[in-house]
Design an enzyme around this catalytic site. Structure first.
Site, PDB file in Angstrom:
ATOM      1  N   TYR A  66      28.871 -53.053  10.647  1.00 54.47           N
ATOM      2  CA  TYR A  66      29.597 -54.277  10.966  1.00 54.47           C
ATOM      3  C   TYR A  66      29.025 -55.534  10.330  1.00 54.47           C
ATOM      4  O   TYR A  66      29.592 -56.615  10.479  1.00 54.47           O
ATOM      5  CB  TYR A  66      29.652 -54.468  12.493  1.00 54.47           C
ATOM      6  CG  TYR A  66      30.225 -53.271  13.201  1.00 54.47           C
ATOM      7  CD1 TYR A  66      31.567 -52.953  13.074  1.00 54.47           C
ATOM      8  CD2 TYR A  66      29.432 -52.442  13.974  1.00 54.47           C
ATOM      9  CE1 TYR A  66      32.103 -51.849  13.709  1.00 54.47           C
ATOM     10  CE2 TYR A  66      29.954 -51.335  14.617  1.00 54.47           C
ATOM     11  CZ  TYR A  66      31.293 -51.039  14.476  1.00 54.47           C
ATOM     12  OH  TYR A  66      31.817 -49.942  15.107  1.00 54.47           O
ATOM     13  N   HIS A  75      40.752 -45.487  19.970  1.00 49.85           N
ATOM     14  CA  HIS A  75      40.745 -44.035  19.870  1.00 49.85           C
ATOM     15  C   HIS A  75      41.236 -43.307  21.118  1.00 49.85           C
ATOM     16  O   HIS A  75      41.424 -42.090  21.068  1.00 49.85           O
ATOM     17  CB  HIS A  75      39.338 -43.563  19.502  1.00 49.85           C
ATOM     18  CG  HIS A  75      38.762 -44.381  18.388  1.00 49.85           C
ATOM     19  ND1 HIS A  75      39.287 -44.369  17.117  1.00 49.85           N
ATOM     20  CD2 HIS A  75      37.754 -45.297  18.368  1.00 49.85           C
ATOM     21  CE1 HIS A  75      38.617 -45.220  16.354  1.00 49.85           C
ATOM     22  NE2 HIS A  75      37.679 -45.794  17.091  1.00 49.85           N
ATOM     23  N   ASN A  95      41.949 -55.770  16.768  1.00 51.80           N
ATOM     24  CA  ASN A  95      40.845 -54.836  16.581  1.00 51.80           C
ATOM     25  C   ASN A  95      40.456 -54.434  17.993  1.00 51.80           C
ATOM     26  O   ASN A  95      39.779 -55.186  18.691  1.00 51.80           O
ATOM     27  CB  ASN A  95      39.670 -55.484  15.848  1.00 51.80           C
ATOM     28  CG  ASN A  95      38.525 -54.523  15.634  1.00 51.80           C
ATOM     29  OD1 ASN A  95      38.478 -53.456  16.223  1.00 51.80           O
ATOM     30  ND2 ASN A  95      37.577 -54.914  14.792  1.00 51.80           N
ATOM     31  N   ARG A 146      36.473 -41.165  15.667  1.00 54.60           N
ATOM     32  CA  ARG A 146      36.998 -42.458  15.216  1.00 54.60           C
ATOM     33  C   ARG A 146      38.153 -42.314  14.216  1.00 54.60           C
ATOM     34  O   ARG A 146      38.787 -43.291  13.860  1.00 54.60           O
ATOM     35  CB  ARG A 146      35.889 -43.291  14.586  1.00 54.60           C
ATOM     36  CG  ARG A 146      34.805 -43.697  15.567  1.00 54.60           C
ATOM     37  CD  ARG A 146      33.825 -44.660  14.915  1.00 54.60           C
ATOM     38  NE  ARG A 146      32.607 -44.780  15.671  1.00 54.60           N
ATOM     39  CZ  ARG A 146      32.425 -45.609  16.702  1.00 54.60           C
ATOM     40  NH1 ARG A 146      33.402 -46.382  17.106  1.00 54.60           N
ATOM     41  NH2 ARG A 146      31.263 -45.647  17.328  1.00 54.60           N
ATOM     42  N   HIS A 155      40.114 -53.093  11.414  1.00 52.58           N
ATOM     43  CA  HIS A 155      38.778 -52.599  11.749  1.00 52.58           C
ATOM     44  C   HIS A 155      37.813 -53.069  10.681  1.00 52.58           C
ATOM     45  O   HIS A 155      38.113 -52.996   9.488  1.00 52.58           O
ATOM     46  CB  HIS A 155      38.752 -51.066  11.826  1.00 52.58           C
ATOM     47  CG  HIS A 155      39.673 -50.537  12.863  1.00 52.58           C
ATOM     48  ND1 HIS A 155      39.359 -50.547  14.201  1.00 52.58           N
ATOM     49  CD2 HIS A 155      40.925 -50.031  12.764  1.00 52.58           C
ATOM     50  CE1 HIS A 155      40.371 -50.056  14.888  1.00 52.58           C
ATOM     51  NE2 HIS A 155      41.337 -49.740  14.035  1.00 52.58           N
ATOM     52  N   MET A 156      36.653 -53.532  11.096  1.00 52.52           N
ATOM     53  CA  MET A 156      35.624 -53.962  10.160  1.00 52.52           C
ATOM     54  C   MET A 156      35.101 -52.769   9.358  1.00 52.52           C
ATOM     55  O   MET A 156      34.912 -52.859   8.154  1.00 52.52           O
ATOM     56  CB  MET A 156      34.463 -54.619  10.902  1.00 52.52           C
ATOM     57  CG  MET A 156      34.845 -55.857  11.688  1.00 52.52           C
ATOM     58  SD  MET A 156      34.545 -57.357  10.802  1.00 52.52           S
ATOM     59  CE  MET A 156      32.779 -57.481  10.919  1.00 52.52           C
ATOM     60  N   SER A 157      34.847 -51.656  10.035  1.00 53.85           N
ATOM     61  CA  SER A 157      34.311 -50.473   9.360  1.00 53.85           C
ATOM     62  C   SER A 157      35.466 -49.596   8.880  1.00 53.85           C
ATOM     63  O   SER A 157      36.610 -49.737   9.323  1.00 53.85           O
ATOM     64  CB  SER A 157      33.398 -49.685  10.298  1.00 53.85           C
ATOM     65  OG  SER A 157      34.146 -49.123  11.357  1.00 53.85           O
ATOM     66  N   ASP A 205      50.661 -48.669  24.895  1.00 55.63           N
ATOM     67  CA  ASP A 205      51.954 -48.887  25.535  1.00 55.63           C
ATOM     68  C   ASP A 205      52.306 -50.364  25.603  1.00 55.63           C
ATOM     69  O   ASP A 205      53.469 -50.737  25.410  1.00 55.63           O
ATOM     70  CB  ASP A 205      51.976 -48.272  26.929  1.00 55.63           C
ATOM     71  CG  ASP A 205      51.997 -46.747  26.912  1.00 55.63           C
ATOM     72  OD1 ASP A 205      52.187 -46.154  25.818  1.00 55.63           O
ATOM     73  OD2 ASP A 205      51.807 -46.152  27.990  1.00 55.63           O
TER      74      ASP A 205
END
Length: 147
Positions: A23, A81, A75, A112, A101-103, A88
């Site tokens: 990150y 996950h 994010n 993930r 997502h940063m990664s 919903d």
């Protein structure tokens, strides 16, 4: 002026302190500053919200349905996950929703690799660090302009 809601999920208040190899060292505050600077350049209003509480996240998504929000960037952190309540809530929205997502989640642990949000969002951006958020902002604006 377009209104874009940026939602940061569980544990993301710890950016700059958690797993720097994934990150980086930028704090959530610094990330929000980068988002705000780009929003100003693009002529859009952004609201950035972070919570570690599922119900609070769901309630904020619900409010976006009626409060003039034009698009959402989310994010969800680890909620990505497995959290069907957030999925919903997002599915109710009739506006663009960009998952960021940063990664690079596909290159990480197998759990993930799956996003329960992916089927209900407009698109997903991952693996570019803070730039994922900036690309998400640009993507949300492109979606709005295409309407």
């Amino acid at each position: 002026m377009k209104r874009i809601l940026v939602l940061h999920g569980i544990n993301l208040n710890m950016f700059g302190k958690r797993d720097r190899s994934q990150y980086g060292t930028m704090t959530l505050e610094a990330i929000n500053e980068r988002i705000a600077a780009l929003a100003q350049e693009l002529g859009v209003h952004v609201e950035c919200v972070q919570t570690n509480h599922e119900g609070e996240m769901v309630e904020r998504i619900h409010r976006a349905h009626d409060d003039g929000t034009d698009a959402v960037i989310i994010n969800a952190g680890a909620w990505t996950h497995y959290n069907y309540a957030i999925r919903d809530a997002l599915e109710i929205l009739q506006i663009p929703v960009i998952e960021v997502h940063m990664s690079h989640i596909q290159s990480r642990e197998p759990f993930r690799h799956t996003s329960v949000l992916a089927p209900v969002v407009t698109g997903q951006i991952s693996g570019f660090g803070v730039v994922s958020y900036l690309l998400g902002l640009r993507a949300a604006l492109e979606c709005l302009n295409a309407r």
